[in-house]
Design an enzyme around this catalytic site. Structure first.
Site, PDB file in Angstrom:
ATOM      1  N   GLU A  24     -16.525 -45.496 -23.043  1.00  0.00           N
ATOM      2  CA  GLU A  24     -16.850 -44.257 -23.833  1.00  0.00           C
ATOM      3  C   GLU A  24     -17.764 -44.698 -25.221  1.00  0.00           C
ATOM      4  O   GLU A  24     -18.748 -44.089 -25.496  1.00  0.00           O
ATOM      5  CB  GLU A  24     -15.877 -43.409 -24.532  1.00  0.00           C
ATOM      6  CG  GLU A  24     -16.158 -42.152 -25.182  1.00  0.00           C
ATOM      7  CD  GLU A  24     -15.022 -41.344 -25.751  1.00  0.00           C
ATOM      8  OE1 GLU A  24     -13.715 -41.757 -25.498  1.00  0.00           O
ATOM      9  OE2 GLU A  24     -15.214 -40.336 -26.207  1.00  0.00           O
ATOM     10  N   GLY A  35      -8.201 -36.054 -21.241  1.00  0.00           N
ATOM     11  CA  GLY A  35      -7.054 -35.762 -21.917  1.00  0.00           C
ATOM     12  C   GLY A  35      -6.291 -36.652 -22.677  1.00  0.00           C
ATOM     13  O   GLY A  35      -5.143 -36.981 -22.366  1.00  0.00           O
TER      14      GLY A  35
HETATM   15  C1  FAD Z   1     -16.938 -32.302 -30.315  1.00  0.00           C
HETATM   16  C2  FAD Z   1     -15.766 -33.223 -29.950  1.00  0.00           C
HETATM   17  C3  FAD Z   1     -15.541 -33.501 -28.733  1.00  0.00           C
HETATM   18  C4  FAD Z   1     -14.202 -34.253 -28.380  1.00  0.00           C
HETATM   19  N1  FAD Z   1     -13.951 -34.367 -27.088  1.00  0.00           N
HETATM   20  C5  FAD Z   1     -12.561 -34.777 -26.742  1.00  0.00           C
HETATM   21  C6  FAD Z   1     -12.159 -35.085 -25.269  1.00  0.00           C
HETATM   22  O1  FAD Z   1     -13.036 -34.583 -24.426  1.00  0.00           O
HETATM   23  N2  FAD Z   1     -10.949 -35.540 -25.174  1.00  0.00           N
HETATM   24  C7  FAD Z   1     -10.050 -35.859 -25.867  1.00  0.00           C
HETATM   25  O2  FAD Z   1      -9.024 -36.425 -25.592  1.00  0.00           O
HETATM   26  N3  FAD Z   1     -10.510 -35.726 -27.428  1.00  0.00           N
HETATM   27  C8  FAD Z   1     -11.729 -35.376 -27.657  1.00  0.00           C
HETATM   28  N4  FAD Z   1     -12.112 -35.120 -29.192  1.00  0.00           N
HETATM   29  C9  FAD Z   1     -11.218 -35.387 -30.067  1.00  0.00           C
HETATM   30  C10 FAD Z   1     -11.679 -36.689 -30.972  1.00  0.00           C
HETATM   31  O3  FAD Z   1     -11.289 -37.795 -30.276  1.00  0.00           O
HETATM   32  C11 FAD Z   1     -10.658 -36.500 -32.367  1.00  0.00           C
HETATM   33  O4  FAD Z   1     -11.091 -35.343 -32.935  1.00  0.00           O
HETATM   34  C12 FAD Z   1     -10.928 -37.919 -33.148  1.00  0.00           C
HETATM   35  O5  FAD Z   1     -10.093 -38.968 -32.430  1.00  0.00           O
HETATM   36  C13 FAD Z   1     -10.096 -37.489 -34.701  1.00  0.00           C
HETATM   37  O6  FAD Z   1      -8.838 -37.107 -34.303  1.00  0.00           O
HETATM   38  P1  FAD Z   1      -8.415 -35.719 -35.209  1.00  0.00           P
HETATM   39  O7  FAD Z   1      -9.399 -34.413 -34.732  1.00  0.00           O
HETATM   40  O8  FAD Z   1      -6.967 -35.439 -34.630  1.00  0.00           O
HETATM   41  O9  FAD Z   1      -8.440 -36.014 -36.798  1.00  0.00           O
HETATM   42  P2  FAD Z   1      -7.225 -36.838 -37.484  1.00  0.00           P
HETATM   43  O10 FAD Z   1      -7.035 -38.176 -36.591  1.00  0.00           O
HETATM   44  O11 FAD Z   1      -6.102 -36.070 -37.879  1.00  0.00           O
HETATM   45  O12 FAD Z   1      -8.208 -37.241 -38.717  1.00  0.00           O
HETATM   46  C14 FAD Z   1      -8.457 -36.402 -39.842  1.00  0.00           C
HETATM   47  C15 FAD Z   1      -9.203 -37.039 -40.960  1.00  0.00           C
HETATM   48  O13 FAD Z   1      -8.362 -38.306 -41.542  1.00  0.00           O
HETATM   49  C16 FAD Z   1      -9.201 -39.640 -41.244  1.00  0.00           C
HETATM   50  N5  FAD Z   1      -8.050 -40.567 -40.997  1.00  0.00           N
HETATM   51  C17 FAD Z   1      -7.216 -40.788 -39.929  1.00  0.00           C
HETATM   52  N6  FAD Z   1      -6.315 -41.711 -40.016  1.00  0.00           N
HETATM   53  C18 FAD Z   1      -7.035 -42.523 -40.854  1.00  0.00           C
HETATM   54  C19 FAD Z   1      -6.875 -43.910 -41.234  1.00  0.00           C
HETATM   55  N7  FAD Z   1      -6.052 -44.659 -40.766  1.00  0.00           N
HETATM   56  N8  FAD Z   1      -7.651 -44.472 -42.046  1.00  0.00           N
HETATM   57  C20 FAD Z   1      -8.350 -43.644 -42.942  1.00  0.00           C
HETATM   58  N9  FAD Z   1      -8.891 -42.410 -42.440  1.00  0.00           N
HETATM   59  C21 FAD Z   1      -8.038 -41.716 -41.759  1.00  0.00           C
HETATM   60  C22 FAD Z   1      -9.908 -39.243 -39.938  1.00  0.00           C
HETATM   61  O14 FAD Z   1     -11.020 -40.213 -40.373  1.00  0.00           O
HETATM   62  C23 FAD Z   1     -10.341 -37.783 -40.463  1.00  0.00           C
HETATM   63  O15 FAD Z   1     -11.401 -37.890 -41.397  1.00  0.00           O
HETATM   64  C24 FAD Z   1     -13.296 -34.501 -29.546  1.00  0.00           C
HETATM   65  C25 FAD Z   1     -13.784 -34.208 -30.829  1.00  0.00           C
HETATM   66  C26 FAD Z   1     -14.676 -33.529 -31.022  1.00  0.00           C
HETATM   67  C27 FAD Z   1     -15.172 -33.138 -32.568  1.00  0.00           C
END
Ligand code: FAD
Length: 411
Positions: free
Chosen positions: A247, A130
């Site tokens: 991880e 989480g």
């Molecule tokens: C299949 C899958 C399984 C997952 N499983 C888990 C899980 O079990 N537990 C858990 O906690 N999370 C999980 N996640 C979540 C995952 O860790 C996040 O999706 C990831 O960290 C990106 O965060 P976000 O989706 O909020 O995207 P955002 O952070 O909103 O990013 C959106 C876009 O903006 C870009 N971006 C953001 N900040 C910057 C920056 N500073 N510079 C340049 N570009 C930037 C990103 O690269 C991306 O392209 C999972 C995700 C997926 C897809």
């Protein structure tokens, strides 16, 4: 870099191969050859076998039921299991054993280790992660899920998202905000929370592939005992980063083996479809071949450093970017090899939504199409490619820091 192993290591490898030969049927082709029901049965039984022979938590000390294997031995077991096409546990073990268990060994109290580690191994407790929230993914430090101490327990309110295998878990390790006045990375605590209680609601999210491997998790006055905070109150960020190291660092040994097996299957597919004389297809297949060879050497370089006592640091971002971007290219090629057939997927779907289909998988259009779709997520989870590039720029190349976004109301 040393691309060979010592004679002692090779002798250990033979022991692992003998174990596999003894435990697996003589016509074993890999879990990819099993249908989904048979796979579920096999994984359950295989996990028991691994537990019984202390192959389940390879690096944990024997006193907690682990194998007590050295780093090198763990790498060899992982390589042999991957080549044989057998899992190292079930879907929640990556969270329970690799991430949480290893983190508890470093940060947990004696009481936490004694209570939780055996329950993870026996399968009594099944864990999920989480961390992410709707407004805190890449910028995890902005998380808002709150925990407030009330007598002997923490009371938790908020939401997590993208919780993989959350629907199969009964416990969640949770990053919560426990001090709203402290700077954002300082007011976070790492809690161990049972999910089987009225204040926790799990809602599956449907993925582009049609499966629901991950979930939203809502907390409404959910509780956990006061002592189930790991690493101290408001010190959760350091614990969270330790866990992320486990991880992100695990796949240098196994990914090149999986991707080589997948590429062999893709070349067979191109051959079956009479495409290996097409110069463009040949060039694209050769490009993938070169990429997998480079991945193998990149993995060996990471392993050489790791075995020499240097835990994977920010450089491990190179490997994460490399395999995840390669896999998008390779699965796009698979779609082009299948042509219009890829639009009407038939046959067995992949066993897993992560990385490649398993060893022994048929060359079905459903296997490739679903793997193509799930590969889109690989450059996102465990840190997006953009974030990995920022890490490399700032922490490996020493470039200036990524500018903070303008405050609300600013430009
Ligand atoms: C299949 C899958 C399984 C997952 N499983 C888990 C899980 O079990 N537990 C858990 O906690 N999370 C999980 N996640 C979540 C995952 O860790 C996040 O999706 C990831 O960290 C990106 O965060 P976000 O989706 O909020 O995207 P955002 O952070 O909103 O990013 C959106 C876009 O903006 C870009 N971006 C953001 N900040 C910057 C920056 N500073 N510079 C340049 N570009 C930037 C990103 O690269 C991306 O392209 C999972 C995700 C997926 C897809």
């Amino acid at each position: 870099m040393r691309p060979t192993y010592s004679p002692e290591a090779e002798a250990f490898r033979e022991k692992v191969q003998a174990f596999l030969a003894e435990q697996l049927p003589s016509d074993w082709a890999g879990t990819g050859a099993l249908d989904h029901d048979a796979l579920e049965r096999f994984t359950k039984e295989w996990r028991n076998t691994l537990h019984e022979h202390r192959y389940l938590a390879l690096g944990w000390p024997a006193e907690y039921g682990g194998g007590g294997f050295s780093d090198l031995e763990q790498v060899i077991v992982a390589e042999e299991f991957t080549k044989a096409g057998v899992p190292s546990g079930n879907q929640n073990d990556g969270f329970g054993i690799t991430m949480l268990g290893n983190t508890l060994l470093q940060w947990g109290t004696d009481e936490q280790k004694r209570h939780y580690l055996p329950r993870i191994l026996s399968g009594e407790d099944r864990w999920c992660q989480g961390y992410s929230e709707p407004n805190a993914g890449s910028d995890l430090g902005s998380l808002g899920c709150r925990a407030v101490l009330d007598g002997d327990q923490w009371v938790i309110n908020g939401q997590k998202i993208w919780t993989s295998s959350g629907h199969l878990a009964d416990h969640i390790f949770l990053l919560t905000r426990t001090d709203t006045d402290a700077p954002k990375h300082k007011g976070i605590s790492f809690l161990l929370v049972p999910m089987d209680q009225p204040g926790v609601e799990v809602r599956p999210i449907k993925m582009i592939s049609g499966d629901s491997e991950f979930n939203e998790v809502f907390f409404t006055d959910a509780v956990c005992p006061r002592d189930d905070v790991v690493g101290g109150v408001n010190n959760g960020w350091a614990v969270a980063m330790t866990l992320l190291g486990y991880e992100r660092g695990a796949s240098a040994a196994t990914s090149p083996i999986r991707f080589q097996a997948e590429l062999d299957r893709l070349i067979d597919l191109a051959r079956e479809r009479g495409l290996t004389d097409d110069p463009i297809m040949r060039q694209r297949l050769a490009h993938c071949h070169a990429k997998v060879q480079m991945m193998r050497f990149l993995g060996l370089r990471t392993l050489t450093g790791f075995l020499a006592g240097h835990p994977p640091g920010p450089e491990s971002s190179i490997f994460k970017i490399y395999w995840s971007e390669y896999h998008r290219t390779a699965t796009e090629l698979a779609m082009d090899v299948m042509g219009a057939d890829g639009l009407v997927p038939t046959g067995r779907t992949p066993s897993s939504a992560f990385q490649t289909d398993d060893a022994g998988a048929p060359n079905s259009t459903a296997s490739w199409t679903t793997t193509f779709l799930t590969a889109r997520a690989e450059t996102i989870y465990a840190g997006t490619s953009q974030i990995q590039r920022n890490i490399l720029g700032e922490r490996v190349l020493g470039l200036p820091k990524d500018p903070e976004p303008a405050p609300a109301g600013g430009r």
